[in-house]
Design an enzyme around this catalytic site. Sequence first.
Site, mmCIF file in Angstrom:
data_model
loop_
_atom_site.group_PDB
_atom_site.id
_atom_site.type_symbol
_atom_site.label_atom_id
_atom_site.label_comp_id
_atom_site.label_asym_id
_atom_site.label_seq_id
_atom_site.Cartn_x
_atom_site.Cartn_y
_atom_site.Cartn_z
ATOM 1 C CG HIS A 149 44.992 49.014 47.829
ATOM 2 N ND1 HIS A 149 45.216 47.622 47.492
ATOM 3 C CD2 HIS A 149 44.809 49.557 46.618
ATOM 4 C CE1 HIS A 149 45.033 47.522 46.172
ATOM 5 N NE2 HIS A 149 44.842 48.581 45.748
ATOM 6 C CD GLU A 200 44.521 46.408 52.791
ATOM 7 O OE1 GLU A 200 44.057 47.478 52.084
ATOM 8 O OE2 GLU A 200 44.545 45.221 52.467
#
Length: 185
Positions: free
Chosen positions: A67, A69
């Site tokens: 992801h 992040e």
Amino acid sequence: MMSNTIICPDGLSQVEQDLFWMQKAFELAKRSEAEGEVPVGAVVVLGNQLLAEGWNRPIQNHDPTAHAEIMALQAAGQKLKNYRLIDTTLYVTLEPCPMCASAMVHARVAKVVYAADDLKTGAATSAFRLLDSTQLNHQVEIVSGVMQQPCSELLSHFFKKRRDSKKKLKKDQQQITQKNPIKAC
């Protein structure tokens, strides 16, 4: 990660700084979309300087943890040579999921600023409240809604295109089946 150092201009209010950094994350979300991924981008900032960036890459990396992040947190850790990201702020275009929120807690990120709510899996304020849970040993400050409309529209447009593409594929397959029915043996 970018080789050129990006610094937020001096004299900006906190709201203006949040917009500055979210615009950087939004650019990365568009990059993610261009690569066929769900359009989410993230940047990690220390002081007024870009520390690291990431964009969604689970499909191309064959990695469910890739992801935006996580990619940004990993790059920040490598740059600082430390898994603790004390005093950092993470800007992301979509509310973090439980996996990403937990990584932020473990990394000791000070603050997360996100744009669009994720009503199904958001772990900041929508579906769960992991980031500021007092049951954990670290709480992350939460700011939401920065550039909410353009980030939400980017995601909505992406998923509409994906649904339309699947409908067209299904329709095309039905037409092929109707033209070439399978004969019983």
